[in-house]
Design a protein around this motif. Structure first.
Motif, short mmCIF file in Angstrom:
data_model
loop_
_atom_site.label_atom_id
_atom_site.label_comp_id
_atom_site.label_asym_id
_atom_site.label_seq_id
_atom_site.Cartn_x
_atom_site.Cartn_y
_atom_site.Cartn_z
N ILE A 20 -4.00 5.18 6.23
CA ILE A 20 -4.06 4.39 7.46
C ILE A 20 -4.99 3.19 7.31
CG2 ILE A 20 -4.73 4.42 9.89
CD1 ILE A 20 -3.80 7.37 9.95
N VAL A 21 -6.18 3.42 6.77
CA VAL A 21 -7.14 2.32 6.69
C VAL A 21 -6.67 1.24 5.72
CG1 VAL A 21 -8.66 3.15 4.81
CG2 VAL A 21 -9.62 1.83 6.70
N ARG A 22 -6.02 1.63 4.64
CA ARG A 22 -5.52 0.63 3.69
C ARG A 22 -4.37 -0.18 4.30
NH1 ARG A 22 -4.52 2.84 -2.22
NH2 ARG A 22 -4.13 0.60 -2.48
N VAL A 23 -3.56 0.46 5.13
CA VAL A 23 -2.52 -0.28 5.85
C VAL A 23 -3.15 -1.30 6.79
CG1 VAL A 23 -0.74 -0.09 7.65
CG2 VAL A 23 -0.69 1.45 5.69
N TYR B 90 8.95 2.73 8.71
CA TYR B 90 7.95 2.30 9.69
C TYR B 90 7.24 1.01 9.34
CZ TYR B 90 8.67 6.99 11.46
OH TYR B 90 9.24 8.13 11.97
N MET B 91 7.81 0.24 8.41
CA MET B 91 7.17 -1.02 8.05
C MET B 91 8.19 -2.09 7.68
SD MET B 91 4.15 -2.38 7.89
CE MET B 91 2.99 -1.03 7.73
N LYS B 92 9.03 -1.82 6.71
CA LYS B 92 9.93 -2.83 6.14
C LYS B 92 10.86 -3.44 7.18
CE LYS B 92 13.05 -3.59 2.23
NZ LYS B 92 13.73 -2.96 1.08
N ASP B 93 11.44 -2.59 8.04
CA ASP B 93 12.43 -3.06 9.01
C ASP B 93 11.79 -3.59 10.31
OD1 ASP B 93 14.40 -2.44 7.24
OD2 ASP B 93 14.90 -0.51 8.16
N PHE B 94 10.47 -3.54 10.39
CA PHE B 94 9.77 -3.98 11.61
C PHE B 94 9.18 -5.37 11.42
CE2 PHE B 94 8.48 0.58 13.12
CZ PHE B 94 9.82 0.92 13.18
N VAL C 30 0.83 -1.21 0.00
CA VAL C 30 0.00 0.00 0.00
C VAL C 30 0.87 1.25 0.00
CG1 VAL C 30 -1.54 1.40 1.42
CG2 VAL C 30 -2.04 -1.00 1.07
N LEU C 31 1.88 1.28 0.85
CA LEU C 31 2.74 2.46 0.96
C LEU C 31 3.55 2.67 -0.32
CD1 LEU C 31 3.96 1.98 4.65
CD2 LEU C 31 2.18 3.52 3.80
N GLN C 32 3.97 1.59 -0.95
CA GLN C 32 4.68 1.71 -2.23
C GLN C 32 3.74 2.24 -3.32
OE1 GLN C 32 6.29 -2.17 -3.03
NE2 GLN C 32 7.74 -2.10 -1.33
N GLU C 33 2.54 1.71 -3.35
CA GLU C 33 1.56 2.12 -4.35
C GLU C 33 1.20 3.60 -4.22
OE1 GLU C 33 -3.15 1.34 -5.26
OE2 GLU C 33 -1.99 -0.32 -4.39
N MET C 34 1.20 4.11 -2.98
CA MET C 34 0.82 5.50 -2.74
C MET C 34 2.03 6.43 -2.71
SD MET C 34 -2.22 4.93 0.07
CE MET C 34 -3.03 6.51 -0.28
N ASP C 35 3.16 5.94 -3.22
CA ASP C 35 4.40 6.74 -3.29
C ASP C 35 4.85 7.26 -1.94
OD1 ASP C 35 4.65 6.47 -6.09
OD2 ASP C 35 3.21 8.09 -6.42
N LEU C 36 4.79 6.38 -0.94
CA LEU C 36 5.23 6.72 0.41
C LEU C 36 6.40 5.83 0.80
CD1 LEU C 36 1.66 7.03 1.96
CD2 LEU C 36 3.20 8.93 1.46
#
Length: 298
Positions: free
Chosen positions: A248-251, A103-107, A90-96
């Protein structure tokens, strides 16, 4: 099915503690409960809410969200990416990309969930818009998945990580932070927590070097398992996004589908005998849409 809010539980405990006299019987009782290891059971009884999925729009939202994810699958590689994403896609798709990296990949799943749970709660209490469906659904899913992680650990055992230690340290840090901020209630804590800037980050920006040090401490069993620091910084970033509740909701939908897909089948079966879980409904819906570890080739 239940819902549990880490910040609400911790801040209410702090506020109750602050109102008690130093040598009151209640304080001695709290210490005895803590020493006997009954805190988690009492938190489950006192701070867990039920019947939190009465909103029809939530079920429609989940159905449409999973259907959209399934329609985007056109290869075995893509299927695996969707199945294994706990929010990164989701974060990649939304250019974030920076959010995804920091806050995601390393956790691990448990750390990411607690971090996003606290950040969601801060954003939810700082802004009030009862008509925003994404905001409402984010709150429900955040509290539900935190409930599963803390009070139904068997359902998330395959992905959770060192959840209990991290949860306990985070709760302690929230109480200490509430004390330093002089918080009167949950909303007051969220507003003040968002305004405070950590010294190591200057103006509250994300400092990669310190994050890596905290991750190393957590992995080696040292200090640094609490996620409050990361969650506050995440909340500061999210609060400035115009479409923050869509993010947030898509995450949270991905967090939910990740947990549902990676939960053991026998644990899903056990929930049915106890009345069922939303997690199991999502698992079955994912299977119906073909979002599984083995992508159908025809």
């Amino acid at each position: 099915m239940g819902a549990f809010n880490l910040l609400d539980c911790s801040v209410k405990k702090y506020c109750r503690w602050k109102k008690q006299k130093q040598h009151s019987p209640t304080r001695f009782l709290d210490k005895a409960v803590d020493m006997c290891g009954f805190n988690d059971r009492l938190d489950n009884l006192i701070y867990t809410t039920t019947n939190c999925f009465q909103e029809e729009e939530l079920w429609v939202f989940l159905f449409e969200g999973l259907k959209k994810k399934a329609l985007g699958i056109d290869s075995e590689i893509k299927a695996r990416e969707v199945y294994d994403s706990k929010g990164e896609a989701v974060l990649q798709e939304m250019d974030l990309a920076e959010l995804e990296k920091s806050y995601m990949k390393d956790f691990d799943y448990g750390k990411a969930l607690l971090c996003w749970h606290i950040a969601t709660e801060i954003c939810y209490n700082v802004e009030e818009d009862e008509n925003d469906k994404n905001r409402k659904c984010s709150k429900i899913l955040s509290d539900y998945l935190t409930y599963l992680l803390i009070h139904q650990p068997k359902l998330t055992a395959a992905v959770a990580g060192i959840t209990h230690e991290r949860y306990v340290e985070t709760c302690l840090e929230v109480k200490e932070s509430a004390n330093k901020l002089g918080a009167e209630n949950l909303k007051d804590f969220c507003v003040k927590a968002l305004e405070v800037h950590d010294e190591e980050n200057g103006e509250g920006g994300y400092n990669r070097e310190h994050a890596e040090e905290r991750n190393h401490d957590a992995e080696t069993g040292g200090r640094g398992k609490s996620v409050l620091h990361d969650a506050r910084n995440l909340a500061r970033i999210l609060i400035n996004h115009v479409n923050k509740w869509e993010i947030i909701v898509r995450v949270w939908v991905e967090m939910l589908s990740y947990a549902a897909g990676h939960c053991r089948g026998n644990e899903h079966a056990r929930t049915v005998s106890r009345g069922g879980e939303l997690l199991t409904h999502v698992w079955l819906l994912m299977a119906h849409f073909g979002i599984t570890a083995e992508w159908p080739k025809n």
